[in-house]
Design a protein around this motif. Structure first.
Motif, short mmCIF file in Angstrom:
data_model
loop_
_atom_site.label_atom_id
_atom_site.label_comp_id
_atom_site.label_asym_id
_atom_site.label_seq_id
_atom_site.Cartn_x
_atom_site.Cartn_y
_atom_site.Cartn_z
N THR A 48 60.15 -11.95 28.13
CA THR A 48 59.75 -12.20 26.75
C THR A 48 61.00 -12.26 25.90
O THR A 48 61.84 -11.36 25.95
CB THR A 48 58.83 -11.07 26.24
N ARG B 241 53.76 -9.32 25.06
CA ARG B 241 54.67 -9.69 26.14
C ARG B 241 54.12 -10.79 27.03
O ARG B 241 52.91 -10.96 27.16
CB ARG B 241 54.98 -8.47 27.00
N ASN B 242 55.03 -11.50 27.63
CA ASN B 242 54.67 -12.50 28.63
C ASN B 242 54.29 -11.77 29.92
O ASN B 242 55.10 -11.05 30.50
CB ASN B 242 55.87 -13.43 28.88
N SER C 66 62.47 -7.83 28.36
CA SER C 66 62.48 -8.38 27.02
C SER C 66 63.92 -8.65 26.61
O SER C 66 64.79 -7.78 26.75
CB SER C 66 61.83 -7.42 26.02
N SER D 53 57.95 -16.87 25.00
CA SER D 53 58.21 -16.81 26.44
C SER D 53 59.23 -17.89 26.77
O SER D 53 59.08 -19.04 26.34
CB SER D 53 56.94 -17.04 27.24
N VAL E 76 58.55 -13.81 18.66
CA VAL E 76 58.36 -13.52 20.07
C VAL E 76 57.92 -14.79 20.79
O VAL E 76 57.01 -15.49 20.33
CB VAL E 76 57.31 -12.41 20.29
#
Length: 365
Positions: free
Chosen positions: A350, A344-345, A290, A364, A362
């Motif tokens: 992310t 999250r991706n 992240s 990607s 947030v």
């Protein structure tokens, strides 16, 4: 380039005015300030007068430092003095105890379930690092007990080359620190590393993985790299060896980090880019990490190179997240709340952009 060289000479001249390795210990400071315990693992050599300076030591030593935090402390500030410190206004070293070995450390940790290891960067002394760790622990509430890994930085503005060598020298000691904490029963270990300390942390994990694949994920609860002074290509090569990194794995960046801009240009990088001030996340988009963009908080931060520790607004947000974590969920650092697993991706990095209003975007890369 001339302007950069003039700036470096100016910084080095300021640093030469005082002996930063001298640490005044004032136990009576605790009559005024608030005590904050900071443990230390160090590969600095112990001098004859008891100081831990810049010389390198083969053996790892463990210490306990007591820091007095002044009653007027404001989040994001770190006021201290190398001589005649004022406990009413400044951080003061109130005590220092040397342990005979890991078992003494175990007794003092008293069954702690979590330890945060803070790894300092370039141009840092042991006492300064203890002050910074105490400030972070006080302002944010670092998970569990706080332990600094005090590697042998020269503590000088002209010591960059020495610090680069010391950073590589210190890899074994950092891995030994993690192993020691595990051996004395600490189940969860989080590493928070700043600047060149981020490069040290990555190098340590890379060598550990080459020796023992899967080491990082088995031994570390999470990793936070703050303003890492690290080439992006080097980071990619390190991540190639760390195929299953700790989770969560956060990289905190600011596009306005002026120190990293200077570092990059001194290395001949045309764009003035290091991992900690990366402008595009495309080159690291494949990794399960992240990326936390704190650029919006540069304005109120005392240091553009350490926004996460010196921006009162950002510290307020991070502190609130820690309080929510302790109240409503498993307290594994609170850093998961910045990027919950559901957001999250799944296929790579992310990107999280923090705004001055406390909103979190947030996406990607």
């Amino acid at each position: 380039m001339l302007r950069i060289l003039i700036l470096l000479v100016w910084v080095a001249t300021l640093g030469a005015c005082v002996d930063r390795s001298v640490s005044v210990i004032l136990p009576q400071a605790l009559e005024v300030g608030t005590a904050q315990t900071v443990f230390a693992a160090t590969t600095r050599a112990r001098e004859s007068d008891g100081r831990y300076g810049y010389r390198r030591a083969e053996d790892l030593r463990f210490l306990e430092l007591t820091v007095s935090i002044p009653p007027n402390h404001r989040p994001g500030t770190l006021d201290f003095s190398y001589s005649n410190p004022d406990p009413a206004k400044q951080f003061v070293l109130a005590g220092l105890k040397e342990f005979d070995g890991p078992q003494d450390l175990k007794a003092r940790l008293n069954g702690a379930q979590e330890v945060t290891i803070f790894v300092h960067g370039f141009n840092a002394t042991q006492t300064e690092t203890a002050f910074r760790a105490a400030q972070l622990a006080h302002d944010i509430g670092l998970p569990g007990q706080t332990l600094i890994y005090s590697w042998p930085s020269r503590g000088s503005g002209t010591g960059y080359a020495y610090d680069l060598d010391s950073m590589l020298f210190a890899r074994d000691g950092l891995q030994e620190t993690v192993a020691t904490l595990k051996s004395i029963g600490v189940p969860r270990i989080l590493i928070v590393a700043h600047s060149m300390g981020g490069a040290l942390t990555m190098e340590m994990m890379r060598q550990a993985e080459l020796r023992e694949p899967g080491w990082s994920r088995r031994n570390l609860e999470g990793v936070v790299l703050i303003s890492p002074d690290l080439d992006v290509d080097v980071f990619r090569s390190q991540m190639a060896s760390i195929q299953n990194p700790p989770d969560p794995f956060l990289v905190i960046v600011s596009r306005k980090d002026r120190v990293l801009g200077i570092s990059a240009r001194l290395r001949g990088t045309a764009k003035g880019e290091r991992l900690g001030n990366i402008r595009s996340t495309d080159r690291i988009a494949e990794y399960p990490i992240s990326i936390i963009d704190t650029t919006a908080f540069d304005r109120d931060a005392e240091s553009s190179h350490f926004v996460a520790a010196t921006s009162p607004a950002l510290l307020s947000i991070l502190g609130a997240l820690r309080r929510v974590s302790r109240t409503f969920g498993k307290d594994n650092g609170g850093i998961d709340l910045l990027v919950p697993p559901s957001a999250r991706n799944e296929d790579g990095a992310t990107e999280v952009v923090l705004t001055e209003t406390g909103q979190v975007r947030v996406s990607s890369p």
